[in-house]
Motif scaffolding. Structure first.
Motif, PDB file in Angstrom:
ATOM      1  N   ALA A  49       0.805  -1.176   0.079  1.00 57.05           N
ATOM      2  CA  ALA A  49      -0.034   0.118  -0.019  1.00 57.05           C
ATOM      3  C   ALA A  49       0.816   1.066  -0.034  1.00 57.05           C
ATOM      4  O   ALA A  49       0.351   2.264  -0.656  1.00 57.05           O
ATOM      5  N   ARG A  50       1.970   1.068   0.605  1.00 61.94           N
ATOM      6  CA  ARG A  50       2.924   2.342   0.817  1.00 61.94           C
ATOM      7  C   ARG A  50       3.336   2.736  -0.609  1.00 61.94           C
ATOM      8  O   ARG A  50       3.607   3.983  -0.792  1.00 61.94           O
ATOM      9  N   ASN A  51       3.605   1.713  -1.382  1.00 60.88           N
ATOM     10  CA  ASN A  51       4.394   1.925  -2.738  1.00 60.88           C
ATOM     11  C   ASN A  51       3.205   1.913  -4.011  1.00 60.88           C
ATOM     12  O   ASN A  51       3.747   1.835  -4.807  1.00 60.88           O
ATOM     13  N   ALA A  52       2.056   1.780  -3.445  1.00 56.25           N
ATOM     14  CA  ALA A  52       1.026   1.745  -4.622  1.00 56.25           C
ATOM     15  C   ALA A  52       1.127   2.923  -5.680  1.00 56.25           C
ATOM     16  O   ALA A  52       1.423   2.769  -6.882  1.00 56.25           O
ATOM     17  N   ALA A  53       1.415   4.144  -5.122  1.00 54.62           N
ATOM     18  CA  ALA A  53       1.449   5.209  -5.841  1.00 54.62           C
ATOM     19  C   ALA A  53       2.733   5.056  -6.740  1.00 54.62           C
ATOM     20  O   ALA A  53       2.894   5.344  -7.905  1.00 54.62           O
TER      21      ALA A  53
ATOM     22  N   ILE B  58       5.296   4.038 -12.151  1.00 55.71           N
ATOM     23  CA  ILE B  58       6.195   3.409 -12.901  1.00 55.71           C
ATOM     24  C   ILE B  58       5.280   2.644 -14.121  1.00 55.71           C
ATOM     25  O   ILE B  58       5.839   2.461 -15.296  1.00 55.71           O
ATOM     26  N   ALA B  59       4.161   2.011 -13.738  1.00 56.18           N
ATOM     27  CA  ALA B  59       3.262   1.354 -14.809  1.00 56.18           C
ATOM     28  C   ALA B  59       2.802   2.277 -15.863  1.00 56.18           C
ATOM     29  O   ALA B  59       2.932   1.822 -16.998  1.00 56.18           O
TER      30      ALA B  59
ATOM     31  N   THR C 141      -4.208   0.689 -17.512  1.00 53.20           N
ATOM     32  CA  THR C 141      -5.176   0.793 -16.321  1.00 53.20           C
ATOM     33  C   THR C 141      -5.078   0.544 -15.012  1.00 53.20           C
ATOM     34  O   THR C 141      -5.144   1.038 -13.927  1.00 53.20           O
ATOM     35  N   VAL C 142      -3.917  -0.474 -14.807  1.00 54.29           N
ATOM     36  CA  VAL C 142      -3.254  -0.887 -13.517  1.00 54.29           C
ATOM     37  C   VAL C 142      -2.633   0.155 -13.063  1.00 54.29           C
ATOM     38  O   VAL C 142      -2.790   0.549 -11.830  1.00 54.29           O
ATOM     39  N   GLY C 143      -2.000   1.007 -13.880  1.00 58.51           N
ATOM     40  CA  GLY C 143      -1.172   2.284 -13.325  1.00 58.51           C
ATOM     41  C   GLY C 143      -1.993   3.272 -12.980  1.00 58.51           C
ATOM     42  O   GLY C 143      -1.919   3.718 -11.861  1.00 58.51           O
ATOM     43  N   VAL C 144      -3.315   3.498 -13.448  1.00 61.47           N
ATOM     44  CA  VAL C 144      -4.047   4.538 -13.052  1.00 61.47           C
ATOM     45  C   VAL C 144      -5.076   4.262 -11.851  1.00 61.47           C
ATOM     46  O   VAL C 144      -5.020   4.903 -10.745  1.00 61.47           O
ATOM     47  N   ALA C 145      -5.324   2.946 -11.796  1.00 59.64           N
ATOM     48  CA  ALA C 145      -6.010   2.400 -10.539  1.00 59.64           C
ATOM     49  C   ALA C 145      -5.280   2.104  -9.338  1.00 59.64           C
ATOM     50  O   ALA C 145      -5.623   2.704  -8.445  1.00 59.64           O
TER      51      ALA C 145
END
Lengths: 202, 434
Positions: free
Chosen positions: B23-27, B32-33, B397-401
């Motif tokens: 969760a900490r690194n989701a952004a 990156i994605a 999409t995964v990047g934006v999500a």
């Protein structure tokens, strides 16, 4: 007028009128709720609560089962969809000229060059009939399940019960309940904290 | 009789714990994605041409944006109707809406195309000369729309939309958060007062945004229903996400005794009403008018989606966005239990993504109006691929999500998970479906 009524009631009093049931009066929804739970746990089946306004959670306290009305309405709606489809298909594109004794034809009407069987054009009517059948069956079955319309009810003879539409809460146990014993049930209702318990004639 | 609930408002029950590593690194992962997606797309990986790449990027962006707009709509409507039931589940909706404060950053690459002169790649009306060469009759039609469809006005409008959304999101989230501290009644009153104008601004801005960013991809085509269709997508995505977040928080052992099956049932009802019934209703309304009128400049849009690889996508939407979930979620119990509601919501979220993809990606062939019969059209365009097998879609999409997830989680971590001093919280806690 009053003498006639009096004479009638005297004539009837020779054979005592059967009891419809017992009513127990409560002063607030909280007392009613607790009483309802006890009556439910005592195993009564022919009984009800009467309140001046909807009391949330009372159905749970009474152990009322969920109605099957939604399921029936679903199938009524589905039959509305099917009826609308059948109606439009028949009127637009069917004819029984070969096998029918009397020649039966629909009303084939060409609109903007669409095929006679055009599902998109049928959908609005299918939608509307679904709603119509659902709504009518919902109201109709609700009346049926509740035994409505009903113009007379024994409880309406009782003066105390009139406050059920104003500021009092009632538990009514009917005499036809298999567990109903006039004296025993009356004593039971008094233990629930009812401010008054009365018998109502049928 | 409402039992006065004694809910536990200690931080153990209403505060998210420290973030896990993921969760900490989701952004970071999200950025990156997206960067990887942009790099791959620009370099033509997976045989992606530039126009297709930009459309994929738009799909990913709109997917994230619509979810956040759905959250904002939920918050506005609760204040507009002075709703009591929803207070316990309003924070997650605010969290979704709070992303609108930064989501304009993701639109910058698209806006930049207007400055380096490549906007015609994505929006054909921005490059009338090329259109004139390819399809003079269409260019003739689109040239008449230049008063609205021109680069300067487009940029001004985009800035206005993002300003409106960021302002609305800031207004509702900051007032609600501050009320946790001061418990001031005037905050509720002022949010109620401004919710009316907010709803009007919201409706106008998303309708025009739908026209600008999606409808103008096929500039000769028009549908007066389009704004409503886009709105329906926002609400589907927003409510599905709201249900997912709420169930996730409950499974996490949070909000015990605060969010009950009654609240889940109502979230399920809203998702059922807007995501399935309303979507089918307005989707069909749009389709039927165009189908019945049968005007060449309108039908091409639907015809394209009925041939080749697009036909299965259209059918997936018809059955997956409406028929199946309608039957599955119509009863009471699937909406009341966390697992079934979460499955339904996750399903609807996937369908919402396909819906956006279906809106944005298909290309209307220039000669669509020249075929005598449907079979002739199928003979020519029956092999058109829908491009769903291109992994770039999913990377973007995964990047934006992930970014939306990170923003939402950060908002929720920064405050209590329920508006603890909202004047209607008590009403929400004792709420029961009649």
């Amino acid at each position: 007028m009053s003498t006639a009524t009096h004479a009638h009631s005297q004539a009837a009093s020779s054979a005592p009128r059967p009891v419809y049931g017992l009513i127990a009066e409560f002063e607030n929804p909280g007392d009613l709720m607790h009483a309802a739970e006890k009556v439910r746990d005592a195993g009564f089946t022919w009984w009800d609560c009467c309140t001046p306004f909807p009391v949330h959670g009372l159905d749970k306290a009474m152990g009322v089962k969920r109605t099957i009305l939604p399921v029936l309405v679903f199938f009524a709606g589905a039959s509305g969809t099917a009826a609308a489809f059948a109606l439009q298909t028949f009127t637009n594109s069917f004819s029984f000229s070969t096998w029918a004794v009397v020649k039966v034809t629909g009303y084939p009407y060409l609109i903007s060059g669409k095929p006679m069987m055009s599902l998109p054009a049928f959908i609005p009517v299918m939608f509307e009939l679904t709603i119509l059948f659902s709504a009518l069956s919902c109201v109709g079955l609700m009346f049926l399940f509740n035994g409505l319309p009903r113009l007379f009810h024994p409880l309406l003879q009782n003066n105390r019960f009139r406050r059920a539409t104003n500021d009092r809460f009632f538990v009514v146990i009917e005499a036809r309940d298999p567990k109903f014993l006039r004296g025993k049930t009356e004593a039971f209702l008094r233990t629930l904290g009812a401010t008054a318990v009365e018998a109502v004639e049928d | 009789m409402s039992h006065a609930p004694q809910a536990d408002f200690s931080s153990k029950n209403t505060q998210l714990g420290p973030a896990s590593f993921a969760a900490r690194n989701a952004a970071v992962l999200g950025v990156i994605a997206i960067l990887a997606g942009v790099y791959l797309g620009k370099s033509g990986a997976f045989n992606t041409d530039t126009r297709t790449f930009w459309k994929m990027y738009l799909v990913a962006f709109l997917f994230g944006l619509t979810i956040c707009l759905g959250g904002l709509f939920f918050v506005i409507i609760q204040f507009l109707t002075r709703a009591g039931w929803s207070v316990a589940v309003r924070r997650p909706a605010e969290a979704l809406a709070s992303n609108l404060k930064w989501i304009w950053l993701l639109f910058m690459p698209i806006l930049w195309m207007f400055f380096d002169g490549t906007a015609g790649m994505l929006f054909p009306w921005a490059d009338l000369a090329t259109m004139e060469a390819n399809d003079p009759s269409m260019a003739h039609l689109v040239a008449k729309k230049a008063a609205y469809l021109n680069a300067n006005f487009f940029i001004i409008r985009a800035v206005a939309y993002f300003a409106i959304w960021a302002l609305l999101a800031w207004f509702f989230t900051s007032n609600s958060t501050k009320q946790d501290q001061d418990g001031a009644m005037h905050r509720t009153l002022s949010m109620q007062k401004w919710s009316g104008p907010a709803a009007i601004l919201f409706a106008l801005s998303i309708s025009f945004a739908a026209v600008d960013w999606v409808m103008s991809l096929s500039p000769a085509w028009f549908s007066t229903m389009f704004g409503v269709y886009f709105f329906c997508g926002c609400v589907t995505g927003g409510y599905a996400s709201l249900a997912l977040i709420t169930v996730r928080l409950k499974r996490h052992g949070l909000l015990q005794g605060i969010v009950s099956g009654e609240h889940l049932q109502d979230l399920g009802k809203l998702l059922f009403a807007f995501g399935m019934v309303f979507w089918a209703y307005i989707g069909f309304s749009q389709y039927m008018l165009i189908w019945y009128a049968n005007l060449p400049e309108e039908t091409g849009w639907f015809l394209t989606r009925q041939v080749g690889g697009w036909l299965p996508v259209t059918l997936i939407l018809l059955f997956g966005h409406f028929v199946l979930p309608f039957v599955a979620m119509i009863s009471r119990w699937p909406k009341r239990y966390g697992v079934s509601l979460a499955v339904g919501a996750a399903w609807m979220l996937c369908m919402h993504w396909i819906d956006v993809y279906w809106l944005v990606m298909p290309e209307i062939p220039n000669d669509i109006g020249t075929f005598a019969t449907y079979d002739d059209l199928v003979a020519t365009y029956g092999t058109q691929a829908n491009g769903l097998d291109n992994p770039l879609n999913y990377i973007l999409t995964v990047g934006v999500a992930l970014l939306v997830f990170a923003g939402t989680a950060a908002y929720l971590r920064g405050r209590s998970l329920v508006p603890t001093r909202d004047p209607r919280l008590h009403e929400s806690l004792s709420f029961e479906n009649a």
